[in-house]
Design a protein around this motif. Structure first.
Motif, short mmCIF file in Angstrom:
data_model
loop_
_atom_site.label_atom_id
_atom_site.label_comp_id
_atom_site.label_asym_id
_atom_site.label_seq_id
_atom_site.Cartn_x
_atom_site.Cartn_y
_atom_site.Cartn_z
N PRO A 290 6.26 1.92 -4.85
CA PRO A 290 4.87 2.21 -5.22
C PRO A 290 4.48 3.64 -4.87
O PRO A 290 5.12 4.27 -4.02
CB PRO A 290 4.09 1.21 -4.37
CG PRO A 290 4.92 1.07 -3.14
CD PRO A 290 6.35 1.15 -3.61
N ALA A 291 3.45 4.12 -5.51
CA ALA A 291 2.95 5.46 -5.23
C ALA A 291 2.00 5.41 -4.03
O ALA A 291 0.82 5.74 -4.10
CB ALA A 291 2.23 6.02 -6.45
N VAL A 292 2.55 4.96 -2.91
CA VAL A 292 1.78 4.79 -1.68
C VAL A 292 2.49 5.55 -0.56
O VAL A 292 3.64 5.25 -0.24
CB VAL A 292 1.64 3.30 -1.30
CG1 VAL A 292 0.95 3.13 0.05
CG2 VAL A 292 0.89 2.54 -2.39
N THR A 293 1.82 6.51 0.01
CA THR A 293 2.40 7.29 1.09
C THR A 293 2.80 6.39 2.26
O THR A 293 2.02 5.56 2.71
CB THR A 293 1.40 8.34 1.58
OG1 THR A 293 1.04 9.19 0.49
CG2 THR A 293 2.01 9.20 2.70
N GLY A 294 4.02 6.57 2.73
CA GLY A 294 4.50 5.78 3.87
C GLY A 294 5.31 4.57 3.49
O GLY A 294 5.95 3.96 4.35
N VAL B 52 0.69 -4.96 -5.59
CA VAL B 52 1.05 -5.51 -6.90
C VAL B 52 -0.02 -5.23 -7.95
O VAL B 52 0.17 -5.58 -9.12
CB VAL B 52 1.30 -7.04 -6.82
CG1 VAL B 52 2.46 -7.34 -5.89
CG2 VAL B 52 0.05 -7.80 -6.39
N ARG B 53 -1.12 -4.58 -7.56
CA ARG B 53 -2.19 -4.26 -8.52
C ARG B 53 -2.20 -2.76 -8.78
O ARG B 53 -2.59 -1.97 -7.90
CB ARG B 53 -3.55 -4.70 -7.99
CG ARG B 53 -3.68 -6.20 -7.76
CD ARG B 53 -5.14 -6.59 -7.55
NE ARG B 53 -5.76 -5.86 -6.46
CZ ARG B 53 -5.78 -6.28 -5.18
NH1 ARG B 53 -5.19 -7.41 -4.86
NH2 ARG B 53 -6.37 -5.56 -4.24
N PRO B 54 -1.79 -2.32 -9.95
CA PRO B 54 -1.81 -0.88 -10.27
C PRO B 54 -3.21 -0.31 -10.10
O PRO B 54 -4.21 -0.95 -10.44
CB PRO B 54 -1.38 -0.84 -11.74
CG PRO B 54 -0.60 -2.09 -11.94
CD PRO B 54 -1.26 -3.12 -11.06
N GLY B 55 -3.28 0.89 -9.53
CA GLY B 55 -4.57 1.53 -9.32
C GLY B 55 -5.17 1.30 -7.96
O GLY B 55 -6.21 1.88 -7.62
N GLU B 56 -4.53 0.44 -7.16
CA GLU B 56 -5.08 0.11 -5.84
C GLU B 56 -4.29 0.78 -4.71
O GLU B 56 -4.19 0.26 -3.61
CB GLU B 56 -5.10 -1.41 -5.63
CG GLU B 56 -5.91 -2.17 -6.65
CD GLU B 56 -7.38 -1.75 -6.65
OE1 GLU B 56 -7.86 -1.22 -5.62
OE2 GLU B 56 -8.04 -1.94 -7.70
N GLU B 57 -3.70 1.93 -5.01
CA GLU B 57 -2.88 2.63 -4.02
C GLU B 57 -3.70 3.06 -2.80
O GLU B 57 -3.20 2.99 -1.67
CB GLU B 57 -2.22 3.86 -4.66
CG GLU B 57 -1.13 3.53 -5.67
CD GLU B 57 -1.68 3.15 -7.03
OE1 GLU B 57 -0.90 2.67 -7.87
OE2 GLU B 57 -2.90 3.34 -7.26
N TYR C 238 9.08 -1.80 3.08
CA TYR C 238 9.92 -0.86 3.82
C TYR C 238 9.09 0.39 4.09
O TYR C 238 8.63 1.06 3.16
CB TYR C 238 11.17 -0.51 3.01
CG TYR C 238 12.09 -1.69 2.80
CD1 TYR C 238 13.04 -2.03 3.75
CD2 TYR C 238 12.00 -2.47 1.64
CE1 TYR C 238 13.88 -3.12 3.57
CE2 TYR C 238 12.84 -3.56 1.45
CZ TYR C 238 13.77 -3.88 2.41
OH TYR C 238 14.62 -4.96 2.24
N LEU C 239 8.89 0.66 5.37
CA LEU C 239 8.03 1.77 5.79
C LEU C 239 8.85 3.00 6.13
O LEU C 239 9.90 2.90 6.78
CB LEU C 239 7.21 1.36 7.02
CG LEU C 239 6.34 0.11 6.88
CD1 LEU C 239 5.63 -0.17 8.21
CD2 LEU C 239 5.33 0.28 5.77
N SER D 214 13.92 -5.08 -12.17
CA SER D 214 12.96 -6.01 -11.55
C SER D 214 11.64 -5.34 -11.27
O SER D 214 10.58 -5.96 -11.27
CB SER D 214 13.54 -6.57 -10.25
OG SER D 214 13.60 -5.59 -9.24
N GLY D 215 11.65 -4.04 -11.01
CA GLY D 215 10.41 -3.34 -10.72
C GLY D 215 9.50 -3.19 -11.90
O GLY D 215 8.31 -2.89 -11.76
#
Length: 268
Positions: free
Chosen positions: A13-17, A126-131, A89-90, A263-264
């Motif tokens: 995901p486009a989530v830092t960390g 799992v919800r796009p836009g909720e990064e 995974y962090l 799968s992604g």
């Protein structure tokens, strides 16, 4: 024979960390000893999982599990029905490196509010836009994890990690793409090859070649989720060719590289 699994999904995901998210249901697959460069934050939703970490056996069902980076572990279902899990995974920088020893000492956390917070992170992931929501919730979870580890009695149990074994581990991490021979490693570390293998295996519970392969698989999964074709991933991660990658990837993760990459793009 391929492992039985349902609803397998992995993505970056486009989530830092966060380096990867994995949702899977395994019945037959048993993870061999392997290691990650990241912290593994695990929830078991159905069934129970047995695993070995630093030569100590653990069983987890509803509790939270936090496995530290670079420390070999395995995993298998504790029942014949299999298990369903969700993993975040962090990035290793999410928690201080000095807490690794404490996580090795006690990787299972009995904290219902923490489990709920991690569950909410998965809901956002799992919800796009909720990064931004995921990042906000992760900040609180990382803080809670750090508090848990720092509250441990004393200084925790530090890994023995003798200098020679640690030096080889660091050398393998540095050279896992290009590879090296045992003779080269022995010459660089000024040790007899057999002594080098014995020391590493005794300390980490897996042989140097198994550790090297797990590093390559760990890197390959990141490249696959970035969109790189499996044939290119194989050489970029240090494997001889795509069949070589497929053989080890499937053995460790219970699914083939192509399926893992696709799968992604599936709905959760």
């Amino acid at each position: 024979m391929a492992a039985a699994h349902e609803g397998f999904r992995a993505w970056h995901p486009a989530v830092t960390g966060v380096t990867e998210v994995l949702h899977a249901h395994f019945v037959d697959h048993a993870y061999p000893m392997h290691a990650h460069a990241s912290w593994t934050l695990l929830l078991v939703d159905d069934g129970a999982v047995r695993y070995d970490l630093d030569r100590h056996a653990h069983l987890v069902d509803s509790a939270v599990t936090l496995l530290p980076p670079h420390v070999p572990h395995n995993g298998r279902s504790a029942t014949s029905e299999g298990f369903r899990k969700r993993v975040v995974y962090l990035d290793a920088a999410q928690l201080p490196a000095e807490l690794i020893g404490r996580a090795v000492d006690q990787p299972v956390l009995f904290d219902a509010p923490l489990r709920r917070r991690i569950h909410l992170i998965h809901g956002a992931l799992v919800r796009p836009g909720e990064e931004f929501e995921a990042e906000s919730r992760l900040a609180l979870v990382a803080e809670r994890l750090s508090e848990h580890l720092r509250r441990r009695v004393g200084e925790g149990v530090a890994l023995p990690d003798p200098p020679l074994a640690r030096a080889l581990r660091e050398l393998l991490a540095e050279r896992f793409r290009s590879g090296l021979t045992l003779a080269e490693a022995a010459a660089l570390l000024h040790a007899h090859p057999a002594h080098l293998v014995r020391t590493f295996s005794r300390e980490y519970g897996m042989s140097p070649h198994q550790y090297l392969t797990s590093l390559r698989v760990d890197h390959a999964r990141r490249l696959l989720l970035s969109g790189m074709p499996p044939a290119e991933v194989a050489t970029a991660a240090g494997f001889y060719d795509q069949p070589h990658l497929t053989r080890h990837f499937t053995r460790i993760l219970g699914t083939a590289p192509g399926r893992f990459a696709r799968s992604g793009r599936l709905e959760a």
